[in-house]
Design a protein around this motif. Structure first.
Motif, short mmCIF file in Angstrom:
data_model
loop_
_atom_site.label_atom_id
_atom_site.label_comp_id
_atom_site.label_asym_id
_atom_site.label_seq_id
_atom_site.Cartn_x
_atom_site.Cartn_y
_atom_site.Cartn_z
N MET A 108 0.83 -1.21 0.00
CA MET A 108 0.00 0.00 0.00
C MET A 108 0.86 1.26 0.00
SD MET A 108 -2.83 -1.60 -0.01
CE MET A 108 -3.32 -3.29 0.39
N SER A 109 2.02 1.23 0.68
CA SER A 109 2.77 2.46 0.89
C SER A 109 3.92 2.65 -0.10
CB SER A 109 3.32 2.50 2.32
OG SER A 109 4.18 1.40 2.57
N LEU A 110 4.48 1.56 -0.66
CA LEU A 110 5.68 1.68 -1.48
C LEU A 110 5.46 1.38 -2.95
CD1 LEU A 110 8.44 0.00 0.75
CD2 LEU A 110 8.06 2.43 0.39
N ALA A 111 4.64 0.37 -3.24
CA ALA A 111 4.49 -0.07 -4.62
C ALA A 111 3.78 0.98 -5.47
CB ALA A 111 3.73 -1.39 -4.68
N SER A 112 4.11 1.01 -6.73
CA SER A 112 3.42 1.93 -7.64
C SER A 112 2.46 1.14 -8.53
CB SER A 112 4.45 2.67 -8.50
OG SER A 112 5.23 1.74 -9.23
N LEU A 113 1.53 1.84 -9.13
CA LEU A 113 0.57 1.24 -10.06
C LEU A 113 -0.09 0.00 -9.47
CD1 LEU A 113 2.80 1.53 -13.27
CD2 LEU A 113 0.97 3.07 -12.57
N ARG A 114 -0.53 0.12 -8.24
CA ARG A 114 -1.15 -1.06 -7.61
C ARG A 114 -2.65 -1.07 -7.87
NH1 ARG A 114 0.15 2.58 -3.61
NH2 ARG A 114 -1.62 3.37 -2.41
N LYS A 115 -3.18 -2.27 -7.97
CA LYS A 115 -4.62 -2.44 -8.17
C LYS A 115 -5.11 -3.52 -7.22
CE LYS A 115 -8.34 -3.32 -11.38
NZ LYS A 115 -8.77 -4.01 -12.61
N MET A 116 -6.03 -3.13 -6.33
CA MET A 116 -6.53 -4.06 -5.34
C MET A 116 -7.88 -4.60 -5.78
SD MET A 116 -6.75 -3.50 -1.27
CE MET A 116 -8.25 -2.53 -1.32
N THR A 117 -8.01 -5.93 -5.65
CA THR A 117 -9.28 -6.60 -5.93
C THR A 117 -9.54 -7.58 -4.79
OG1 THR A 117 -8.20 -8.41 -7.12
CG2 THR A 117 -8.85 -6.48 -8.42
N GLU A 118 -10.65 -8.29 -4.87
CA GLU A 118 -10.94 -9.32 -3.87
C GLU A 118 -9.83 -10.37 -3.83
OE1 GLU A 118 -12.99 -10.89 -0.77
OE2 GLU A 118 -13.74 -9.15 -1.87
N GLU A 119 -9.23 -10.64 -4.98
CA GLU A 119 -8.19 -11.67 -5.06
C GLU A 119 -6.94 -11.28 -4.27
OE1 GLU A 119 -5.37 -13.98 -8.36
OE2 GLU A 119 -6.66 -12.32 -8.99
N GLY A 120 -6.56 -10.00 -4.37
CA GLY A 120 -5.34 -9.53 -3.72
C GLY A 120 -4.91 -8.21 -4.34
N VAL A 121 -3.59 -7.97 -4.39
CA VAL A 121 -3.08 -6.71 -4.92
C VAL A 121 -2.08 -6.99 -6.03
CG1 VAL A 121 -2.06 -4.48 -4.35
CG2 VAL A 121 -3.28 -5.75 -2.59
N ARG A 122 -2.35 -6.43 -7.20
CA ARG A 122 -1.36 -6.44 -8.29
C ARG A 122 -0.58 -5.13 -8.20
NH1 ARG A 122 -2.06 -10.59 -11.53
NH2 ARG A 122 -4.13 -11.58 -11.58
N PHE A 123 0.75 -5.24 -8.33
CA PHE A 123 1.55 -4.03 -8.17
C PHE A 123 2.84 -4.12 -8.96
CE2 PHE A 123 3.01 -6.98 -4.96
CZ PHE A 123 4.39 -6.80 -4.90
N SER A 124 3.45 -2.96 -9.14
CA SER A 124 4.77 -2.88 -9.77
C SER A 124 5.81 -2.64 -8.70
CB SER A 124 4.80 -1.74 -10.80
OG SER A 124 3.84 -1.96 -11.81
N SER A 125 6.92 -3.37 -8.78
CA SER A 125 8.00 -3.24 -7.81
C SER A 125 8.57 -1.83 -7.80
CB SER A 125 9.12 -4.23 -8.18
OG SER A 125 10.34 -3.89 -7.54
N HIS A 126 8.84 -1.31 -6.60
CA HIS A 126 9.48 0.00 -6.48
C HIS A 126 10.95 -0.08 -6.88
CE1 HIS A 126 10.99 -1.74 -2.75
NE2 HIS A 126 11.84 -0.74 -2.66
N ILE A 127 11.49 -1.30 -7.03
CA ILE A 127 12.91 -1.47 -7.36
C ILE A 127 13.12 -1.40 -8.87
CG2 ILE A 127 14.89 -3.04 -7.26
CD1 ILE A 127 13.62 -4.20 -4.67
N ASP A 128 12.36 -2.23 -9.61
CA ASP A 128 12.62 -2.32 -11.06
C ASP A 128 11.35 -2.28 -11.91
OD1 ASP A 128 11.45 -4.76 -10.58
OD2 ASP A 128 13.25 -5.95 -10.97
N GLY A 129 10.20 -2.03 -11.29
CA GLY A 129 8.97 -1.94 -12.06
C GLY A 129 8.36 -3.27 -12.46
N SER A 130 8.96 -4.38 -12.06
CA SER A 130 8.43 -5.70 -12.42
C SER A 130 7.05 -5.90 -11.78
CB SER A 130 9.38 -6.81 -11.97
OG SER A 130 9.63 -6.74 -10.58
#
Length: 376
Positions: A100-122
């Protein structure tokens, strides 16, 4: 035979408790402060040095370790304890707060959270099931359920939606954790500042059944007064025969107030982070070693402290190495701060066991009110 995870309550004083959490990797004396080893290290400290301060348990970070070096790599190398050279208990957080606090481009759904790494964008997915898998690969002794850390401030509707999602994720975490003798799973209470929501969350967690319980959603910017107002009732909603963990706390006076309100475990980056920025915690409050007043001062940080920084070095030296950006500055000040925190916990445990907590707390506040020793 594997030692079962269990909590023995030894004494109470008011709402404060002291006891021992037993794990296969050793006992944890409570109230306990857990130094934070975010990326498999307590910054500027050797594991044996952390142990020498009196720490019984460390905290590791699921989010950071899943990204680098990866949980799979740590598992191949024998697990987190062997990897980082710490053979005592480790608690790992679920990764939810950092997503919630570090990752960018995160998307939360009932399943969980999809996010991009703050390190390399993966791209990554973190769900209750994946969080349990990562923490199993790490081999941590105390595993935290995956939750959404409700932001502050949150209106009642927002807080409720967040809390109810976390309770559904708590059930999935419990199911995915399975039966792992010797390892413990803690559920996390949410509900922001709303007593009815806290009560519902606690009831939901108790119905699922956990080895310990955390009070989540505090130390997120609400301030001490608001935090204490929640702690005035929230710990008592949780089972008294299980450990109660307040996540991300805190300053010394936060810790004392939380212990008075029935909290058994805490963690915070503050002692190590402050050490790296030239701040030292002492009985008489915080000392900023960068200040020029320490430049010619031959006295130790704290006359009564037995840590290496206070036994062997002057304020003048500590001021110099901080100003010169020498690595030993972070090492000595972090060691001092962790020593101070563990000494505070030891004092709290003794005071509760002896029925002297109110006197201990009064002396703690009186000493801090004096402020730092006078300049020379």
């Amino acid at each position: 035979m594997t030692t079962a995870f269990r909590f023995d309550l030894h004494a109470t004083d008011g709402r404060a408790r002291t006891g021992v959490i037993h794990t296969p990797r050793g006992a944890i004396r409570t109230p306990a402060f857990m130094p934070v080893g975010t990326a498999a290290t307590v910054k500027a400290m050797l594991p044996e040095s952390v142990r020498a301060t009196g720490a019984d348990i460390l905290l590791g970070n699921t989010y950071h370790l899943m990204l680098r070096p990866t949980a799979e790599r740590i598992a191949r190398l024998g697990g987190l304890h062997r990897f980082m050279g710490w053979d005592r208990p480790i608690l790992t957080d679920s990764g939810g707060f950092q997503v919630m606090s570090l990752a960018s481009l995160r998307k939360m759904t009932e399943e969980g959270v999809r996010f991009s790494s703050h390190i390399d964008g993966s791209k990554h997915m973190l769900s209750p099931e994946r969080s349990m898998e990562i923490q199993r690969l790490l081999g941590s002794d105390i595993v935290m359920a995956f939750d959404e850390c409700t932001s502050f401030p949150a209106d009642e509707a927002t807080a409720r939606a967040s809390m109810e999602l976390s309770m559904r994720w708590a059930r999935r975490s419990r199911d995915a954790f399975g039966d792992r003798p010797g390892h413990a799973l803690f559920g996390i209470m949410q509900g922001s500042v709303y007593p009815d929501q806290r009560a519902e969350s606690a009831a939901a967690l108790r119905a699922i059944g956990f080895d310990g319980y955390a009070v989540g959603g505090l130390a997120v910017g609400e301030g001490q007064e608001t935090m204490f107002s929640v702690l005035d009732y929230a710990p008592d909603l949780l089972p008294s025969d299980r450990p109660r963990y307040l996540m991300g706390v805190g300053k010394p006076d936060d810790i004392v107030g939380a212990v008075e309100r029935g909290i058994d475990m805490m963690d915070c980056v503050l002692p190590s982070r402050s050490g790296r920025t030239g701040q030292a915690f002492t009985r008489r409050g915080v000392v900023n070693i960068k200040n020029a007043r320490h430049m010619d001062d031959p006295r130790p940080l704290d006359e009564a402290c037995t840590c290496p920084a206070c036994r062997g070095y002057s304020r003048a030296y500590l001021h110099h190495v901080f100003r010169a950006q020498e690595i030993i500055s972070s090492m000595l000040l972090t060691w001092h701060n962790l020593h101070y925190y563990q000494e505070l916990m030891s004092g709290l445990r003794s005071a509760i066991a002896g029925g002297r907590l109110s006197a201990f707390v009064a002396e703690f506040h009186a000493q801090r009110a004096q402020g730092d020793i006078e300049p020379l």
